[in-house]
Scaffold this active site. Structure first.
Site, PDB file in Angstrom:
ATOM      1  N   ALA A 402      37.799  -2.899  33.551  1.00 19.04           N
ATOM      2  CA  ALA A 402      38.413  -1.696  32.985  1.00 19.04           C
ATOM      3  C   ALA A 402      39.587  -2.034  32.078  1.00 19.04           C
ATOM      4  O   ALA A 402      39.629  -1.626  30.910  1.00 19.04           O
ATOM      5  CB  ALA A 402      38.853  -0.772  34.115  1.00 19.04           C
ATOM      6  N   ASP A 428      34.181 -13.581  31.927  1.00 17.91           N
ATOM      7  CA  ASP A 428      33.932 -12.701  33.074  1.00 17.91           C
ATOM      8  C   ASP A 428      32.575 -13.077  33.642  1.00 17.91           C
ATOM      9  O   ASP A 428      31.601 -13.208  32.906  1.00 17.91           O
ATOM     10  CB  ASP A 428      33.942 -11.232  32.640  1.00 17.91           C
ATOM     11  CG  ASP A 428      34.033 -10.277  33.825  1.00 17.91           C
ATOM     12  OD1 ASP A 428      33.197 -10.381  34.739  1.00 17.91           O
ATOM     13  OD2 ASP A 428      34.946  -9.431  33.832  1.00 17.91           O
ATOM     14  N   ASP A 500      41.501  -8.745  40.171  1.00 24.01           N
ATOM     15  CA  ASP A 500      41.559  -7.831  41.310  1.00 24.01           C
ATOM     16  C   ASP A 500      41.672  -8.537  42.650  1.00 24.01           C
ATOM     17  O   ASP A 500      41.556  -7.899  43.692  1.00 24.01           O
ATOM     18  CB  ASP A 500      40.338  -6.902  41.316  1.00 24.01           C
ATOM     19  CG  ASP A 500      39.024  -7.663  41.288  1.00 24.01           C
ATOM     20  OD1 ASP A 500      39.056  -8.907  41.357  1.00 24.01           O
ATOM     21  OD2 ASP A 500      37.960  -7.016  41.199  1.00 24.01           O
ATOM     22  N   CYS A 556      36.523  -5.683  68.962  1.00 23.89           N
ATOM     23  CA  CYS A 556      36.438  -4.782  70.107  1.00 23.89           C
ATOM     24  C   CYS A 556      36.799  -3.357  69.716  1.00 23.89           C
ATOM     25  O   CYS A 556      36.264  -2.388  70.266  1.00 23.89           O
ATOM     26  CB  CYS A 556      37.313  -5.279  71.259  1.00 23.89           C
ATOM     27  SG  CYS A 556      39.050  -5.510  70.837  1.00 23.89           S
TER      28      CYS A 556
END
Length: 979
Positions: A402, A428, A500, A556
């Site tokens: 973005a 990328d 990110d 758990c």
């Protein structure tokens, strides 16, 4: 809305951001497009020269989002035309037109926005009428907490913990709350919202509970947000008595001066018929005179700001248009969705600090005069020589997501790397996905599955054919150091990133820090964003963030004691993996190589073997078998497992200390009863059966009625409750392994070997036997399963369910992202790039930026300088290093001994240990023979011995005699230049 530079970012970000906007009309008042100083429109190209701007823009805008109807309007902005709109936005509009349209919209209750960008400054105004109601004023989800106790008293005191990580609650005084799932004091459930008074991080006071039943256990306390009404003044009154929104009181005088400056600019244009000529002092002084004539009722006028603003107001900069356009687009979304507080009523933004760059003040009218170039709007601000310098830049853009898309668009329009010697590298690893299209505007539906970097590079070449962009598909990390090593980073002029993950961000920062390469780091989360420039020797390096939350919880908690929807969604995600991915992968591997079972750890082998055996026995023949399997699994998970848990720990169970077991962070569950008419139950069966069929390559069926008919005929035998079953209550108990039953393990292996032999001999056997399914957030069936599985689990434990989109966001670990924030952040980042290209060495010119579009706040502060420390009698910063030319007299690389001698001779330091990374090159504590070998080794041999590619420089670290303990991390590294 106009199609001027400010109008196009508003349209683009609004359309990508909201698929429910029905019609955008793009008026141009008959203006046509040509390469002129104000043309920085990224939607238009050379082929559009001479065409009507609205019509040319409409064609490209319509491609951004097929759900939005875009119409071009080339006539006047008549009242009849304006009356059909919910929101009207004016960009680059004369003040007279603003006043006329503003009065009409205010009278008709039409939300009215003015957005303007001039040179290095921007202006935004909102008038949403006298009675505008905001349905959801606050950012984020409503606050909720898990109830642990409620006292009987006046006032009653609620003890609670936050729904995540058992931290304190997040309520504020006066918040309205409701209660649900409370046992005992049931009078609270379903009551009208009540205000709270915060006592501390874990306690709240509510109203009188003295007459209520005693609290037993359970319950959630949840914030209830109330709509908020706002009233706005029309533009004609707001001009004279402006309400200006600022991030801090210190910024108000500056914004008031800009308010007067913009009004004076309108007056100058009306008087002269044009904007002030760039760097013409007489024009700037006339604007200042007009500013004084308008009065200064709101406070003193800063003459320097008015002059600086006026002298570059004829310029147009893509980054400034991006920031102002994004802010305006977010206000459009607020007007439509009634989410978040709108701007009240003026906002001013400027980057006039750029004019303080060394040498910028000496620019003349000749330097900034138009050249008939596409960059004339930028030349008007920074001059022609700077434009040539922009073209020669070598920049790396890490990530084409973005923010990366917005950065690349801005770079193309700025002309970065668009001249001789320039180079723009974008890398990328990802491919374009459907979910990218709403905020990554360089991509279209036809680009799905194509490499992002390749598509993005093609897109910006269409915007500016001169940009010299190279697309790569690599991750920047330790594995790609042969590609992106120190030599690569040292030849760059700068790096921009929008990574990110904290690991990737930290790695990239370390590369830039080591190689003295400027870095501009950007990030967003929903309506919030930030930009941090890292400038060698000037700024403090980027702060390492806190440990990122990876979405994991104690096992758990997930298996037996969930208390939030995040817990049930993670449980559903684990279910997906355990049902449709791992078993199929294990079976395929077993069919290919049965010996792989012997390689499994003993504690894991039994579980995997049982999983393989069960899946082989359960292989379906048709859709009906898949539905029956899903129905049995529903019963196992949502009835039988809960009944077994309650058999071991009944609702009234107490611990050995006499404390109720089901209290605090343990919510008592209840089994569910299957109902084929229940939508959630049926959704679960359909999604589970569909995925099970896909794993086994059985044709699925989407007929809900036919599936319901199958389910109505199913009668399952009652399950038998087990005695003596142990359930772990803590992480330690969960991790404690039972001793492996060797006899059972041997029998299982023999049984599976026989099944494999039978399957391999079958004529219709396929290899691989099954199709593993990996969870994909963009696959609707996958999200259907996660949503239904999670909500059923939530119903077991009395947790409020969540919707499909929220489930997708949380389970897919999707960071909230909106194009308005990414556009604004990229614009702010490019303003810092201007300063880096100029070669600015004045810390006061740089800015760290933080933005919050939910309340329209922009905070820009000068970065902190790098911290310093003392070592060896000298003061150093983290940017400093020792540099030596490590070449011997014979032209070869120096030996280790020569390096030691250089440190002794130059700095007077006696080195006891010399290191390259984790490799010890010299250790004074070794024996004499070993030390002699170490001292004779050449630096070039070190790389060869380590199997590393040859480098022009080697970074070494050292320990010296008589160091203090606190000196351990305070030594400047030694950079050795090799031949």
């Amino acid at each position: 809305m106009g199609t001027d530079p400010g109008g196009v970012p508003v349209l683009g970000t609004s359309m990508d951001g909201d698929p429910h906007m029905d019609t955008d009309r793009v008026p141009s008042n008959g203006r046509r497009f040509g390469w002129r100083p104000h043309d920085i429109q990224f939607l238009l190209g050379q082929s559009d020269v001479g065409q009507n701007r609205a019509e040319a823009s409409q064609r490209v805008l319509a491609e951004l989002n097929p759900s939005v109807v875009v119409e071009a309007h080339t006539g006047e902005l008549s009242e009849a035309f304006l009356a059909s709109f919910q929101v009207v936005v004016l960009t680059e509009s004369p003040l007279e037109e603003q006043l006329r349209v503003g009065d009409f919209c205010h009278a008709r209750g039409i939300c009215f926005i003015v957005a303007d960008a001039k040179g290095l400054a921007g202006q935004l105004f909102c008038d949403f009428g006298e009675h505008f109601v905001i349905d959801d004023p606050a950012e984020g989800d409503p606050v909720c907490a898990t109830v642990q106790h409620i006292s009987q008293g006046n006032p009653g005191v609620v003890t609670c913990v936050g729904t995540e990580d058992s931290h304190g609650h997040l309520f504020c005084d006066g918040d309205l709350v409701t209660f649900s799932g409370v046992e005992g004091m049931t009078e609270l459930n379903g009551r009208e919202p009540v205000p709270v008074h915060v006592l501390d991080a874990f306690r709240l006071e509510i109203g009188d509970t003295s007459s209520f039943s005693p609290y037993r256990r359970g319950g959630l306390v949840s914030e209830v947000r109330q709509p908020q009404e706002c009233s706005y003044e029309p533009l004609c009154r707001a001009l004279e008595e402006p309400k200006i929104q600022v991030a801090s009181p210190e910024e108000l005088p500056r914004s008031r001066s800009l308010h007067i400056a913009f009004r004076a600019l309108h007056a100058f244009r009306r008087e002269q018929g044009c904007l002030p000529r760039p760097r013409v002092l007489a024009d700037a002084e006339r604007v200042l005179e007009l500013a004084w004539s308008l009065g200064t009722q709101q406070g003193p006028l800063d003459e320097d700001i008015v002059r600086a603003f006026a002298c570059v107001s004829a310029g147009n900069l893509c980054p400034v248009a991006a920031v102002v356009g994004a802010l305006a687009a977010q206000e459009v979304l607020k007007a439509i969705t009634r989410k978040f507080l709108p701007l009240n009523q003026w906002l001013y933004f400027d980057a006039l600090e750029c004019l303080a760059l060394a040498g910028a003040a000496q620019l003349t009218e000749v330097d900034c005069a138009p050249r008939g170039s596409r960059y004339d709007g930028q030349i008007a601000v920074f001059g022609a020589n700077f434009q040539e310098q922009l073209g020669r830049q070598k920049y790396l853009v890490v990530g084409a997501g973005a923010i990366g898309c917005e950065l690349l668009k801005n770079f193309a329009m700025m002309g970065l790397a668009a001249g001789p010697g320039g180079e723009l590298i974008v890398t990328d690893m990802d491919a374009v996905a459907l979910s990218n299209l709403h905020r990554q505007f360089l991509y279209r539906s036809a680009d799905i599955s194509e490499p992002k970097s390749v598509v993005a590079a093609k897109a910006i070449r269409r915007m500016n054919p001169h940009v010299r962009v190279t697309a790569q598909q690599n991750q920047v990390g330790p594995a790609t150091e042969p590609l992106y090593g120190d030599n690569f980073f040292r030849r760059l002029d700068g790096v921009t990133s929008a990574l990110d993950t904290m690991e990737a961000r930290t790695y990239l920062e370390s590369c830039c820090l080591r190689c003295l390469t400027p870095l501009v780091d950007s990030g967003t989360e929903g309506p919030r964003g930030n930009v941090l420039p890292m400038v060698p020797h000037l700024t403090k390096p980027l702060e390492p963030g806190g440990t990122p939350r990876d979405g994991t919880f104690a096992s758990c908690t997930l298996r037996y004691f969930p208390r939030t929807i995040q817990h049930t969604l993670q449980w559903a995600h684990d279910e997906f993996e355990g049902l449709f991915q791992l078993p199929a992968e294990h079976i395929n591997r077993f069919m290919e190589d049965p010996a792989f079972l012997e390689q499994l750890p003993a504690g894991k082998a039994l579980k995997v073997l049982e999983q393989v055996r069960d899946r082989l026995r359960e292989r379906p023949r048709d859709w009906r078998d898949c539905v029956l399997w899903a129905r049995r699994h529903w019963q196992s998970r949502y009835h039988d497992a809960i009944a077994q848990l309650l058999h071991i720990y009944p609702p009234e169970h107490e611990t050995s200390l006499g404390v109720p077991f089901w209290t605090g962070d343990k919510s008592c569950p209840h089994p569910l009863t299957f109902n084929p008419e229940n939508d959630t139950h049926l959704d679960y069966i359909l999604a589970t059966a569909h995925l099970f069929a896909q794993v086994h390559r059985v044709p699925p069926c989407r007929d809900r009625r036919a599936t319901q008919d199958i389910l109505c005929s199913v009668v399952l035998p009652p399950s038998a409750l087990q005695e003596g079953l142990q359930i772990p209550l803590t992480e330690e108990q969960e991790e404690a392994q039972k001793p492996t039953d060797r006899r059972q393990l041997t029998e299982l292996i023999q049984d599976l070997a026989q099944q494999r032999q039978e399957l391999m001999g079958h004529e219709e056997a396929q290899v691989p036997l099954m199709e593993p399914i990996h969870f994909e957030k963009d696959n609707n069936i996958h999200v259907d399963f996660i949503t239904a599985a999670s909500n059923l689990r939530a119903e077991n434990y009395g947790i409020p369910p969540t919707d499909w989109m929220t489930s997708k966001r949380i389970a897919g670990r999707i960071l909230p992202a909106i194009i308005t924030t990414t556009a604004a952040v990229a614009g702010l980042a490019c303003l810092e790039v201007y300063k880096l290209v100029w070669g600015c060495q004045d810390l006061s010119c740089y800015r760290n930026s933080n933005i919050s579009l939910s309340n329209c706040l922009l905070l820009r502060r000068v970065p902190l300088p790098p911290p310093t420390y003392w070592y060896g009698g000298c003061e150093w910063s983290c940017w400093d290093r020792l540099e030596m030319r490590a070449v011997s007299a014979d032209g070869q690389a120096m030996t280790v001994q020569e390096v030691l001698d250089w440190l002794q001779r130059t700095h007077g330091w006696t080195v006891t240990t010399l290191l390259h990374g984790d490799t010890i090159l010299y250790n004074k504590g070794d024996n004499e023979e070993t030390r002699a070998q170490q001292q004779a080794q050449r630096l070039s041999d070190i790389l060869e011995d380590a199997g590393m590619p040859q480098q022009q420089a080697l970074e070494l670290h050292y320990v010296c005699e008589e160091e203090d303990a606190e000196d351990e991390d305070k030594r400047p590294p030694l950079l050795c230049s090799l031949p």
